[in-house]
Write a protein that holds these residues in place. Structure first.
Motif, PDB file in Angstrom:
ATOM      1  N   ASP A   1     -22.504  23.980 -14.782  1.00  0.00           N
ATOM      2  CA  ASP A   1     -21.645  23.429 -13.739  1.00  0.00           C
ATOM      3  C   ASP A   1     -20.694  24.414 -13.056  1.00  0.00           C
ATOM      4  O   ASP A   1     -20.678  24.489 -11.841  1.00  0.00           O
ATOM      5  CB  ASP A   1     -20.859  22.259 -14.308  1.00  0.00           C
ATOM      6  CG  ASP A   1     -20.755  21.160 -13.274  1.00  0.00           C
ATOM      7  OD1 ASP A   1     -20.070  20.184 -13.533  1.00  0.00           O
ATOM      8  OD2 ASP A   1     -21.343  21.309 -12.179  1.00  0.00           O
TER       9      ASP A   1
ATOM     10  N   LEU B   1     -22.519  26.602 -10.784  1.00  0.00           N
ATOM     11  CA  LEU B   1     -23.035  25.883  -9.624  1.00  0.00           C
ATOM     12  C   LEU B   1     -21.899  25.633  -8.636  1.00  0.00           C
ATOM     13  O   LEU B   1     -22.043  25.820  -7.430  1.00  0.00           O
ATOM     14  CB  LEU B   1     -23.653  24.557 -10.058  1.00  0.00           C
ATOM     15  CG  LEU B   1     -24.407  23.822  -8.972  1.00  0.00           C
ATOM     16  CD1 LEU B   1     -25.590  24.667  -8.508  1.00  0.00           C
ATOM     17  CD2 LEU B   1     -24.893  22.484  -9.475  1.00  0.00           C
TER      18      LEU B   1
ATOM     19  N   ASP C   1     -17.146  19.422  -2.499  1.00  0.00           N
ATOM     20  CA  ASP C   1     -18.216  18.456  -2.269  1.00  0.00           C
ATOM     21  C   ASP C   1     -17.578  17.074  -2.294  1.00  0.00           C
ATOM     22  O   ASP C   1     -16.796  16.774  -3.191  1.00  0.00           O
ATOM     23  CB  ASP C   1     -19.243  18.613  -3.404  1.00  0.00           C
ATOM     24  CG  ASP C   1     -20.399  17.650  -3.272  1.00  0.00           C
ATOM     25  OD1 ASP C   1     -21.450  18.077  -2.794  1.00  0.00           O
ATOM     26  OD2 ASP C   1     -20.244  16.468  -3.643  1.00  0.00           O
TER      27      ASP C   1
ATOM     28  N   ASP D   1     -18.772  13.962  -2.860  1.00  0.00           N
ATOM     29  CA  ASP D   1     -19.087  13.107  -4.000  1.00  0.00           C
ATOM     30  C   ASP D   1     -18.474  13.635  -5.282  1.00  0.00           C
ATOM     31  O   ASP D   1     -17.981  12.882  -6.110  1.00  0.00           O
ATOM     32  CB  ASP D   1     -20.608  12.995  -4.164  1.00  0.00           C
ATOM     33  CG  ASP D   1     -21.219  12.125  -3.079  1.00  0.00           C
ATOM     34  OD1 ASP D   1     -20.778  10.969  -2.945  1.00  0.00           O
ATOM     35  OD2 ASP D   1     -22.099  12.600  -2.356  1.00  0.00           O
ATOM     36  N   GLU D   2     -18.538  14.960  -5.418  1.00  0.00           N
ATOM     37  CA  GLU D   2     -17.992  15.563  -6.620  1.00  0.00           C
ATOM     38  C   GLU D   2     -16.485  15.343  -6.700  1.00  0.00           C
ATOM     39  O   GLU D   2     -15.956  14.972  -7.743  1.00  0.00           O
ATOM     40  CB  GLU D   2     -18.317  17.059  -6.604  1.00  0.00           C
ATOM     41  CG  GLU D   2     -18.022  17.772  -7.885  1.00  0.00           C
ATOM     42  CD  GLU D   2     -18.325  19.256  -7.755  1.00  0.00           C
ATOM     43  OE1 GLU D   2     -19.486  19.581  -7.452  1.00  0.00           O
ATOM     44  OE2 GLU D   2     -17.408  20.061  -7.928  1.00  0.00           O
TER      45      GLU D   2
ATOM     46  N   PHE E   1     -14.831  13.025  -5.320  1.00  0.00           N
ATOM     47  CA  PHE E   1     -14.587  11.605  -5.544  1.00  0.00           C
ATOM     48  C   PHE E   1     -14.766  11.248  -7.016  1.00  0.00           C
ATOM     49  O   PHE E   1     -13.902  10.615  -7.614  1.00  0.00           O
ATOM     50  CB  PHE E   1     -15.532  10.752  -4.695  1.00  0.00           C
ATOM     51  CG  PHE E   1     -15.302   9.275  -4.846  1.00  0.00           C
ATOM     52  CD1 PHE E   1     -14.336   8.632  -4.089  1.00  0.00           C
ATOM     53  CD2 PHE E   1     -16.032   8.533  -5.762  1.00  0.00           C
ATOM     54  CE1 PHE E   1     -14.105   7.275  -4.242  1.00  0.00           C
ATOM     55  CE2 PHE E   1     -15.803   7.174  -5.919  1.00  0.00           C
ATOM     56  CZ  PHE E   1     -14.838   6.540  -5.153  1.00  0.00           C
ATOM     57  N   ASN E   2     -15.892  11.662  -7.590  1.00  0.00           N
ATOM     58  CA  ASN E   2     -16.203  11.242  -8.951  1.00  0.00           C
ATOM     59  C   ASN E   2     -15.441  12.005 -10.022  1.00  0.00           C
ATOM     60  O   ASN E   2     -15.247  11.512 -11.122  1.00  0.00           O
ATOM     61  CB  ASN E   2     -17.709  11.356  -9.208  1.00  0.00           C
ATOM     62  CG  ASN E   2     -18.459  10.204  -8.569  1.00  0.00           C
ATOM     63  OD1 ASN E   2     -18.215   9.052  -8.890  1.00  0.00           O
ATOM     64  ND2 ASN E   2     -19.348  10.515  -7.644  1.00  0.00           N
ATOM     65  N   LYS E   3     -15.041  13.233  -9.720  1.00  0.00           N
ATOM     66  CA  LYS E   3     -14.322  14.017 -10.723  1.00  0.00           C
ATOM     67  C   LYS E   3     -12.813  13.912 -10.564  1.00  0.00           C
ATOM     68  O   LYS E   3     -12.079  14.105 -11.520  1.00  0.00           O
ATOM     69  CB  LYS E   3     -14.731  15.488 -10.647  1.00  0.00           C
ATOM     70  CG  LYS E   3     -16.100  15.769 -11.212  1.00  0.00           C
ATOM     71  CD  LYS E   3     -16.305  17.265 -11.264  1.00  0.00           C
ATOM     72  CE  LYS E   3     -17.651  17.612 -11.871  1.00  0.00           C
ATOM     73  NZ  LYS E   3     -17.942  19.041 -11.705  1.00  0.00           N
TER      74      LYS E   3
ATOM     75  N   SER F   1     -11.648   9.145  -8.190  1.00  0.00           N
ATOM     76  CA  SER F   1     -11.881   7.917  -8.938  1.00  0.00           C
ATOM     77  C   SER F   1     -11.139   7.884 -10.284  1.00  0.00           C
ATOM     78  O   SER F   1     -10.460   6.912 -10.589  1.00  0.00           O
ATOM     79  CB  SER F   1     -13.386   7.703  -9.121  1.00  0.00           C
ATOM     80  OG  SER F   1     -13.631   6.502  -9.776  1.00  0.00           O
TER      81      SER F   1
ATOM     82  N   GLU G   1     -27.773  16.040   2.503  1.00  0.00           N
ATOM     83  CA  GLU G   1     -26.727  15.194   3.070  1.00  0.00           C
ATOM     84  C   GLU G   1     -27.404  13.975   3.719  1.00  0.00           C
ATOM     85  O   GLU G   1     -28.058  14.083   4.762  1.00  0.00           O
ATOM     86  CB  GLU G   1     -25.954  16.028   4.088  1.00  0.00           C
ATOM     87  CG  GLU G   1     -24.593  15.557   4.497  1.00  0.00           C
ATOM     88  CD  GLU G   1     -23.626  15.299   3.372  1.00  0.00           C
ATOM     89  OE1 GLU G   1     -23.104  14.179   3.339  1.00  0.00           O
ATOM     90  OE2 GLU G   1     -23.381  16.200   2.534  1.00  0.00           O
TER      91      GLU G   1
END
Lengths: 406, 297
Positions: free
Chosen positions: A6, A9, A109, A111-112, A114-116, A119, A220
């Motif tokens: 991770d 990346l 990113d 989504d990243e 948001f989710n990490k 949220s 995307e």
């Protein structure tokens, strides 16, 4: 396993992102709308649930410090990468307001983030360290819909009047009282004439069997599905599920047939440069910054192109909301916005930037004539923003798209 | 009295020794696994919110299997082929370094390790350039007009190296081969040369000596190397992402997409669990076949 990879990346994404930001235009001929963002932005707002309150809820009115999370290479800096070197936007802001800015390029990113970050923190009612973060429009709409943002302190932002009119009518936040756009851009098609043997005009050219296995699309969702919808004659700004699924069917079939080699982020640039692909879906400015000797071309397809923008939000309970408002006011001054535009070379959402650049003369004035930063009306008219999806639809569509992209 | 206390001390010592390791395992393995299992059996009432409800939803597992079966099979196939290639490349190399390299041994070992000082990611991206359409690998083949031959034997697909399953397997092999070489080297290097002399004295041919003496003694190295290669290779997704195409996706990227793109933590956790379970069973079976007494040596 993923944990081990991770960080690397993430670093790669950041590197790619930085490249793409840096590469963004200067030359190139084509257009996309700065002054007038897509008419798509104007789409049916309909909803009238304006919530004037909100800023009085919680959070601090701090005006001494400010913390900003942004994408990489998205603001002017000196040659050593210092954001607050003398003469930069941040340094001037600190000098004029006495507010100490912590500027982080940790938004890699949507989504990243948001989710990490969003949220797990805002979703639990806790407070984010950042006072301003800058997601892409669809993520901003999601976060605003979840009520995880503060109303902007508009009293502190007289320059709000400089916001391009198109942004005032977005369905998810009429009047732009909860967000202020940072920069915008466009998505179209790019090709290598040495491989294609001619120029492409239509998005459907990417589906031409001639180029089987030599085409890449973007991971995307809104760019790839949106452009395909244009090719199908449907309207990406309508967010009609049947139309979206029809486009997804087309993409899925092309994937199974081997037409589409792979779905990528910024890596498509390497494939184009290395001659591994003939054509692809691409972000405008990336192509403009490639070596001209390669002869890579970019165009907004005749059917239309996708428009996007990243926008500043103040998270719920942010400690320094007054400082955040003052920052927004500062970067919405045309002179200051022009300096940022000069560096990042995206489409500015601030009125008067073109005039400010012209007044500066030299390279800056040349930039004002660049159709990729200040596109003509014809081009602008062909650009649309992907329509807003309900939460369930968004997850369903994203999940289907993920299965297609492998 | 003194005897009793030393006895007690003696009994406690093993626990004291095992303590740090156990603590490590509990904190960084068992607790996360427990959390992961709970999430795998939960439902997320709202995908965008961070809350779960533990509803014992075993369907997360069946959903994940039916949806990601191709990727699961692909991950283990690619990792399996890459592991075999690593043995085929790594064993002779380790053998040479251990027995034939003489005073160059340290230098050669160093040379094997040197590329791995560079980031995993950078090395994989470098392969994009090497294998690309205008890259040196294909350039040599084209100059020799061998592309149709390599196509026929499956080394290239439609005249391309890059963005093929072969490239993904090649990338996995390259990236993990050092983890095969080192354990095999260590086990070979431990072998007493006099054993081979003895075999020769007993009129064994070199091949028979290798088969009956060297190979069995080096199996623990092969076993360790296989684990160190196969497990990370199966979970890897960088190679598939950078060197493969849309049909070479592996399980790692699917888990990451479930977490980050779809916010579907329960299914992502279930898929991770399935993946780990298959690997664990596979390793146990493998250990059984190879003989565990060899490994305890």
């Amino acid at each position: 396993m993923t944990e081990r990879i991770d960080p690397e990346l993430a670093a790669a994404i950041e590197m790619a992102r930085r490249l793409s930001r840096r590469r963004f235009l200067t030359r190139a001929g084509l257009g996309a709308g700065a002054l007038a963002m897509a008419p798509g932005l104007l789409t049916a707002c309909g909803s009238d649930d304006k919530q004037p309150s909100g800023s009085d809820s919680s959070g601090g009115k701090g005006d001494k410090k400010l913390s900003i999370s942004n994408w990489t290479a998205y603001i002017d800096q000196d040659d050593n990468g210092n954001f607050n070197a003398a003469g930069t936007t941040i340094a001037d802001f600190q000098e004029q307001t006495g507010i100490a800015v912590t500027y982080k390029e940790d938004f890699n990113d949507n989504d990243e983030y948001f989710n990490k970050t969003l949220s797990p923190i805002l979703g639990k009612g806790k407070t984010l360290a950042a006072d301003i973060f800058i997601p892409t429009y669809w993520m901003a709409a999601r976060v605003v819909g979840l009520d995880w943002v503060e109303e902007l302190l508009l009293d502190e932002i007289p320059n709000h009047k400089n916001l391009e009119d198109n942004y005032l009518d977005l369905a998810w936040n009429p009047g732009a009282t909860k967000h202020m756009p940072w920069q915008g851009g466009a998505t179209g098609i790019a090709w290598n004439p040495k491989k294609t043997g001619g120029d492409l005009k239509s998005i459907n050219d990417l589906y031409d069997p001639k180029y089987k296995g030599q085409v890449t699309f973007l991971t995307e969702l809104r760019d790839t599905v949106g452009l395909t919808m244009f090719g199908e004659g449907t309207d990406p700004s309508s967010a009609n599920l049947d139309d979206i699924n029809a486009a997804a069917d087309k993409i899925e079939k092309a994937t199974k047939d081997g037409q589409i080699l792979k779905f990528t982020g910024n890596e498509y640039l390497r494939s184009l440069e290395n001659g591994d692909i003939a054509a692809c879906i691409a972000w405008s400015g990336d192509i403009a910054q490639l070596n001209p000797e390669l002869g890579i071309k970019f165009a907004i397809p005749e059917e239309g192109g996708m428009q996007w923008f990243d926008t500043m939000l103040v998270p719920k309970g942010a400690a320094n909301q007054v400082a955040a408002a003052r920052w927004m006011n500062f970067v919405y001054d045309p002179e200051n916005a022009a300096r940022i535009s000069e560096y990042v070379q995206f489409m500015s959402p601030v009125k008067g930037v073109k005039e400010a650049l012209l007044a500066k003369g030299g390279d800056a004035a040349a930039l004002a004539e660049n159709p990729l930063i200040f596109p003509d009306e014809q081009t602008t008219a062909r650009l649309k923003v992907f329509g807003e999806l309900s939460q369930d639809d968004e997850i369903a569509v994203q999940s289907r798209f993920n299965d297609i992209t492998g | 009295m003194a005897g009793e206390s030393s006895l007690r001390k003696g009994r406690k010592a093993p626990y004291a020794l095992i303590g740090p390791g156990m603590l490590w395992l509990i904190l960084f393995f068992l607790v996360p696994m427990w959390t992961l299992l709970r999430i795998a059996l939960s439902e997320k009432p709202n995908a965008f919110l961070p809350d779960y409800e533990l509803t014992w939803r075993w369907a997360n597992f069946s959903d994940a299997i039916s949806r990601f079966q191709p990727e699961l099979i692909r991950s283990f196939t690619y990792a399996g082929v890459a592991t075999i290639l690593c043995i085929l490349i790594g064993y002779p190399l380790a053998y040479f370094v251990a027995f034939k390299a003489g005073r160059f041994r340290a230098l050669l070992l160093g040379l094997i390790m040197v590329p791995f000082f560079t980031s995993f990611l950078i090395r994989t991206i470098a392969w994009q350039t090497i294998l690309g359409q205008d890259g040196p690998a294909l350039g040599v083949l084209k100059a020799l007009s061998l592309v149709s031959v390599t196509d026929a034997i499956g080394l290239t697909s439609n005249g391309a190296f890059l963005n093929t399953p072969q490239a993904v397997i090649g990338g996995l092999t390259y990236n993990f081969v050092a983890f095969m070489i080192l354990p095999i080297y260590v086990s070979l290097e431990k072998i007493d040369p006099r054993l081979m002399e003895a075999a020769r004295d007993l009129y064994s041919t070199p091949a028979a000596a290798f088969r009956k003496v060297v190979l069995p003694l080096s199996l623990p190295g092969v076993f360790a190397g296989t684990l160190l290669t196969f497990i990370p290779a199966a979970g890897d997704y960088i190679n598939a992402e950078l060197l493969g195409n849309v049909k070479t996706g592996m399980i790692g990227s699917q888990i990451s997409k479930l977490f980050l793109k779809e916010s579907n933590y329960p299914e992502a956790a279930a898929l991770s669990f399935i993946f780990m379970a298959i690997i664990t069973v596979g390793v146990l079976v493998y250990a059984k076949i190879l003989g565990t007494e060899e490994l305890s040596a």
